[in-house]
Design an enzyme around this catalytic site. Structure first.
Site, PDB file in Angstrom:
ATOM      1  N   THR A  30      -3.105   5.042  -3.893  1.00 25.74           N
ATOM      2  CA  THR A  30      -2.080   5.833  -3.200  1.00 25.74           C
ATOM      3  C   THR A  30      -0.721   5.678  -3.876  1.00 25.74           C
ATOM      4  OG1 THR A  30      -1.930   3.976  -1.692  1.00 25.74           O
ATOM      5  CG2 THR A  30      -3.122   5.884  -0.934  1.00 25.74           C
ATOM      6  N   THR A  31      -0.496   4.534  -4.530  1.00 27.11           N
ATOM      7  CA  THR A  31       0.785   4.366  -5.244  1.00 27.11           C
ATOM      8  C   THR A  31       0.746   5.147  -6.552  1.00 27.11           C
ATOM      9  OG1 THR A  31       0.715   2.119  -4.391  1.00 27.11           O
ATOM     10  CG2 THR A  31       2.493   2.634  -5.872  1.00 27.11           C
ATOM     11  N   ASP A  79       0.852  -1.180   0.000  1.00 27.82           N
ATOM     12  CA  ASP A  79       0.000   0.000   0.000  1.00 27.82           C
ATOM     13  C   ASP A  79       0.895   1.240   0.000  1.00 27.82           C
ATOM     14  OD1 ASP A  79      -2.378   1.462   0.310  1.00 27.82           O
ATOM     15  OD2 ASP A  79      -1.965   1.678   2.432  1.00 27.82           O
ATOM     16  N   ASP A 105      -8.811  -0.727   2.160  1.00 31.17           N
ATOM     17  CA  ASP A 105      -8.784  -0.183   0.796  1.00 31.17           C
ATOM     18  C   ASP A 105     -10.045  -0.571   0.022  1.00 31.17           C
ATOM     19  OD1 ASP A 105      -6.424   0.986   1.246  1.00 31.17           O
ATOM     20  OD2 ASP A 105      -5.322   0.060  -0.389  1.00 31.17           O
TER      21      ASP A 105
END
Length: 532
Positions: free
Chosen positions: A99-100, A66, A400
């Site tokens: 988020t990446t 994550d 997530d």
């Protein structure tokens, strides 16, 4: 990347000395630092992305995929690189997923900024053109999205599964995805809801078992043990939640009582016993048969004598309820916390069909309270895992997936995944740049090229040839196949919607806008001043 010096070494026509060198150096230093962070987590993008193992100062190890977690744990010193950490945090709060990608996009944009700066384009022009590009980009994304209904369970499941695919627990997505969808659907009213409060979904971690043993419980799950052995199952439970102590009272000041003979000793014990018995009689009188006791730091929340009496009265006792669990407990079973014995009345109690302690084959016990009379729209998810690392990663993955469904509740539209929207954006923005004039056209063009980093990284992580894959993708999109994307499972390019790889529109829009904002603010910085 030393910037070119001006003619005559930085002196301008009047002969006064102007140092034009420093702002450029600062800019390049900021861009390089932020790019280093982006490159560090680039490899963990997508379903075939690698995981990172992070060891902190205390020696605790975290294994995660994550982006937000990786960056939060990394010790980033450079202030510009810290902006990227904040960026992934913002994306985590706003959308919860992606988020990446948001950091990877920001890194690519910064790289294209560096090229534009070297060509001598002024940072303000770059910044304004990027803003134009992102406004156009959001338009394009909205135009290629498909609306979705919350009653369409299949679509929601596909989104949750796509989110889980890039995680360590991807092979359990068929179990976890329906759980997440059901959890969200139980805590909202699909017709009117505009957002989901994830605090209504309590994720309880319990070591032991495997991820297959995860379950969704309609009601309350407590990890605390039942203290008294007598009652481990209570039907038609009346539940009281107390915040005072069932033990002999203490004075406010330190004092000592000197007992000189046995009669006095007896009297002290008798008083104590009468005091506690009186408390417990009042509890029994209100009809309570399950008692939750908040943790107390001042003295024992529950003395042995009190426990003995409660046992006799067949009242199930659970102690050490944490302070921050209280709100959730009250919402779930409809009880009110009781701060003093005088308020212990029947209307303060919550009711439930069944409160029981269940044993989890050899790995501890859980207390489940189910069948609440007026359920307050909350659910609990019990996460199991064989070791701490798997357990924590499973919890993050579930979070997530819940966030993805929350995005769909907020903005009910879906787009394809697998790098399809990014390539489509790159094409449309390149078209748009031809309608602009001068420097702007050039900057928007660079912005469009930077977006191709997502598909090329996806291809690279999946072991495909990034250049040929992205070229083929661009070709497909130019022919009008809007949903062509990289199919990582089969290692080629296919219509991603048929493969059921979808993501919420909100994730992509917020990733694009947040990344662009961060890049613009890094561009605008031309000096770093240290203050003591």
């Amino acid at each position: 990347m030393a910037p070119p010096k001006g003619p005559n070494g930085g002196k301008n026509k009047g002969g006064a000395y102007v140092d034009r060198d420093k702002p450029t150096q600062i800019r390049f230093s900021n861009i390089n630092a932020a790019k280093a962070v982006a490159d560090a987590i680039r490899t963990s993008l997508g379903p075939k992305g690698m995981d990172k193992m992070i060891q902190d100062g205390k020696g605790d190890v975290t294994i995660t995929n994550d982006g937000a977690t990786i960056l939060k744990q990394m010790q980033v010193i450079h202030p510009a690189a810290q902006m990227l950490v904040e960026l992934s945090k913002a994306q985590d709060i706003e959308a919860g997923d992606g988020t990446t990608s948001v950091v990877v996009i920001a890194g690519a944009l910064l790289e294209s900024c560096a090229k534009l700066l070297q060509r001598g384009i002024h940072p303000t022009i770059i910044s304004e053109s990027f803003q134009k590009a992102v406004d156009k980009g959001v338009e394009v994304l909205s135009s290629i999205s498909t609306p979705v209904l919350l009653s369409d369970r299949e679509t929601l499941l596909n989104s949750a599964t796509t989110s889980l695919c890039s995680k360590v627990v991807s092979q359990y997505s068929s179990l976890l995805a329906p759980m997440c969808v059901d959890a969200v659907m139980r805590v909202i009213d699909p017709a009117t809801a505009s957002t989901v409060d994830l605090r209504d979904i309590n994720v309880v971690r319990k070591l032991g078992g495997t991820i297959d043993d995860c379950e969704l419980v309609d009601g309350l799950v407590l990890t605390q043990r039942v203290v008294n052995s007598g009652a481990s199952r209570v039907e038609k439970a009346k539940i009281g939640l107390i915040q005072f102590c069932l033990s002999p009272p203490k004075t406010d000041m330190d004092n000592q009582i000197v007992v000189s003979d046995y009669a006095q000793m007896d009297r002290v014990l008798r008083e104590e016993r009468a005091y506690i018995l009186n408390l417990i009689k009042q509890i029994k009188k209100a009809g309570c048969n399950v008692l939750l006791i908040q943790k107390s730091i001042l003295r024992d929340a529950l003395s042995d004598l009190a426990l003995h009496f409660l046992n006799k009265m067949k009242i199930m006792v659970i102690k050490d309820i944490e302070r921050d669990e209280i709100e959730f407990i009250c919402k779930t079973i409809g009880t009110k916390p009781i701060a003093h014995i005088d308020q212990f009345t029947p209307e303060m109690l919550g009711t439930a069909e069944l409160a029981e302690e269940v044993s989890l084959d050899g790995s501890g016990r859980l207390v489940k309270i189910t069948g609440c009379a007026n359920p307050g729209k909350t659910v609990s998810i019990v996460v199991r895992g064989s070791n701490k690392l798997v357990l924590e990663e499973a919890e993050r993955s579930i979070h997530d997936a819940l966030c993805v469904i929350r995005c769909l509740v907020k903005k009910r539209a879906l787009i394809a995944g697998g790098g399809a929207p990014e390539i489509e954006l790159a094409l449309r923005l390149a078209e748009y740049s031809r309608s602009l004039a001068g420097m702007e056209a050039y900057c928007v063009r660079a912005y469009a090229d930077a977006l191709e980093v997502i598909p090329s990284t996806l291809a690279e992580n999946a072991g495909l040839n990034p250049i040929s894959t992205v070229t083929e993708l661009r070709n497909r999109h130019a022919q009008g196949e809007k949903t062509a994307g990289i199919n990582v499972r089969k290692g080629g390019i296919s219509n991603i919607l048929e493969e059921l790889v979808v993501q919420p529109l909100l994730v992509s829009i917020s990733a694009l806008t947040l990344a662009t904002e961060t890049v613009r603010s890094i561009l605008k910085i031309d000096d770093v001043v240290n203050t003591r």
